[in-house]
Design an enzyme around this catalytic site. Structure first.
Site, short mmCIF file in Angstrom:
data_model
loop_
_atom_site.label_atom_id
_atom_site.label_comp_id
_atom_site.label_asym_id
_atom_site.label_seq_id
_atom_site.Cartn_x
_atom_site.Cartn_y
_atom_site.Cartn_z
N MET A 34 -35.51 23.29 11.20
CA MET A 34 -36.49 22.27 10.86
C MET A 34 -36.28 21.00 11.68
SD MET A 34 -36.81 22.62 6.72
CE MET A 34 -38.32 21.64 6.67
N HIS A 35 -37.28 20.14 11.65
CA HIS A 35 -37.22 18.74 12.11
C HIS A 35 -37.16 18.54 13.62
CE1 HIS A 35 -36.46 18.23 7.90
NE2 HIS A 35 -35.19 18.59 7.97
N ASP B 110 -36.69 26.96 8.05
CA ASP B 110 -35.74 28.02 7.74
C ASP B 110 -35.40 28.15 6.27
OD1 ASP B 110 -34.34 25.60 7.73
OD2 ASP B 110 -32.88 26.21 9.25
#
Length: 499
Positions: free
Chosen positions: A83-84, A242
């Site tokens: 992520m991110h 995830d």
């Protein structure tokens, strides 16, 4: 067979994995391709997006070959991923600069700027989250502030698994779970927040369209088909970050069934039936990959990572079984030795990047087995911090905790965690929760099931349960000591950062 399989991908920080599942969730093949990430300066973490696409091509071809099937047998594709991370594309869809990853910590000034521009309470109310350096919005502002030549070229934002989907389909899109992790989402409306975007001076035009996890984004292009072995025209779904994909892979898709991951980091993930947030921003509050569902998530940054550090630095010749056997010979509480697993700072409940790992209570009596046991227990105590905060915040009561990650392969560690949390730990047959979750979302898009919940009922099988044992109560006193240590050491950690 004819289109009787689904393909799932896990685009993680250190490897991309692929999995092929049939209609009842049986694994036909798995594959993984590893790659590094770069740390060009302290606190920085970057990665070339080409690594993900190269690994995706390799692993897709490998699972097709291992299963003895072709792309014609794959009904749909779904992916989860780290992520991110910020991927910027220019007008020609070329990558502008290396992706800035979730574990990059350079954006403290941008985090403060976002809080000031939106207001911390208002930011949490809209996005569900406080401004932390891991979130994508802070990385966008850093590039704007520090790399104007790159910012001038940037036209499209994607996240890591979305870049792989873009290479498969040619479509710019972002699923609602990863979208919520950008700090630019309104978690109630499940799309971009014009208020936040405008307040921090970004342009909505560079943000991709948003989709639900099982929603079809596009189809495999002829070029991608030639590169991967998939059939041109195969549907590709939105997927998710995830942890949400892992929750789907474990069947944690309805309130009451939580997911816990004990990998490099440790995560407790709790679905909710409505958008909610923790008023102090100590928990992440995101949209789930399941339409009409949200979730809370708390993270301890060094879970199995703490044990790996111990093995690599103090006992490099020892195997995992040897280490846990030493720990098994030590009584609960490690005879007064406490470990704080803050080797990479901490996220929940303290959100303190300056927190440090520590052993408290060392004596000449303590041996390696005590140290290993203290690490196993310290991680379990940190997970209890998260578990108790999530349990107190979630609107629906928790009734089951499903676990995944390499740390749960240890029967001793599972028992310690069950005892410390005073909760049963349930495992499923899948070892690759993220990729499995991507495949399950694809199965819904393929029309095999009406909903993600129905798909999980059919494709997720439970295997074993670790119940709290006789030692459960014995940990309460050690946990109380553990809880008392961070407040006492917080100022010390800050001082150490200046040394």
């Amino acid at each position: 067979m004819s289109a009787s399989l689904v393909l799932g991908l896990d685009v993680s920080t250190t490897a991309t994995k692929a999995i092929l599942l049939d209609r009842d969730g049986t694994v036909l093949a798995t594959a993984a391709a590893e790659y590094p990430f770069e740390t060009p300066r302290p606190l920085w973490a970057e990665q070339d997006p080409a690594l993900w696409w190269d690994a995706a091509q390799t692993t897709i071809r490998q699972v097709l070959a291992e299963a003895g099937v072709t792309g014609d047998d794959v009904a749909a594709v779904g992916a989860g991923g780290q992520m991110h991370g910020m991927v910027l594309l220019d007008e020609a869809d070329e990558v502008v600069r290396p992706a800035i990853l979730w574990n990059d910590g350079r954006t403290a000034a941008q985090s403060d700027a976002i809080r000031e521009a939106v207001g911390r309470e208002r930011l949490i109310e809209i996005t569900g989250n406080d401004a932390l350096t891991s979130y994508t919005a802070t990385k966008l502002l850093w590039v704007r502030d520090q790399e104007p030549e790159h910012w001038a070229r940037a036209r499209h934002l994607l996240l890591p698994k979305d870049y792989v989907r873009f290479r498969l389909t040619g479509e710019h899109a972002l699923d609602v779970n990863d979208g919520a992790g950008t700090l630019l989402f309104d978690i109630r409306t499940r799309t971009w927040s014009p208020e936040v975007v405008e307040a921090i001076g970004l342009d909505l035009s560079m943000l991709p369209r948003t989709v639900e996890g099982p929603e079809v984004v596009g189809a495999v292009t002829a070029q991608a088909a030639a590169a991967t072995g998939l059939r041109a025209g195969t549907p590709v779904v939105g997927g998710s970050g995830d942890q949400a994909a892992n929750a789907v892979g474990l069947g944690a898709v309805v309130p009451g069934i939580a997911a816990m991951s004990v990998g490099t980091s440790g995560v407790v993930f709790v679905p909710t039936s409505s958008p909610a947030f923790e008023k102090d921003g100590r928990l992440s509050a995101f949209c789930h990959a399941v339409p009409g569902t949200w979730h809370f998530m708390g993270v301890t940054l060094s879970a199995a990572g703490s044990l790996k550090w111990l093995r690599d630095e103090l006992a490099p010749q020892a195997g995992w079984d040897e280490l846990t056997a030493l720990a098994a010979g030590v009584p609960p509480g490690a005879e007064g030795l406490i470990f704080l697993p803050y080797l990479s700072g901490e996220r929940t409940p303290y959100a303190d990047p300056l927190a440090r790992g520590a052993f408290i209570g060392l004596t000449v009596r303590h041996r390696l087995g005590h140290v290993v046991r203290a690490v196993l227990e310290g991680v379990a105590f940190s997970l209890r911090d998260v578990f108790e905060l999530v349990s107190a915040t979630a609107p629906e009561p928790l009734r089951e905790l499903r676990a995944s990650g390499g740390g749960t392969n240890s029967a001793l560690w599972r028992q310690i965690i069950a005892d410390v949390l005073a909760a049963p730990i349930v495992r499923t047959r899948t070892a690759e929760g993220v990729a499995t979750g991507g495949a399950i979302l694809a199965a819904v898009a393929a029309g095999w099931f009406e909903s993600v919940g129905d798909a999980c009922e059919a494709m997720v099988a439970l295997t074993d349960t670790t119940e709290p044992g006789d030692e459960a109560g014995a940990y309460d006193r050690a946990y109380a000591v553990y809880r008392s240590l961070y407040p006492k050491l917080q100022d010390t950690f800050a001082q150490l950062a200046e040394v």
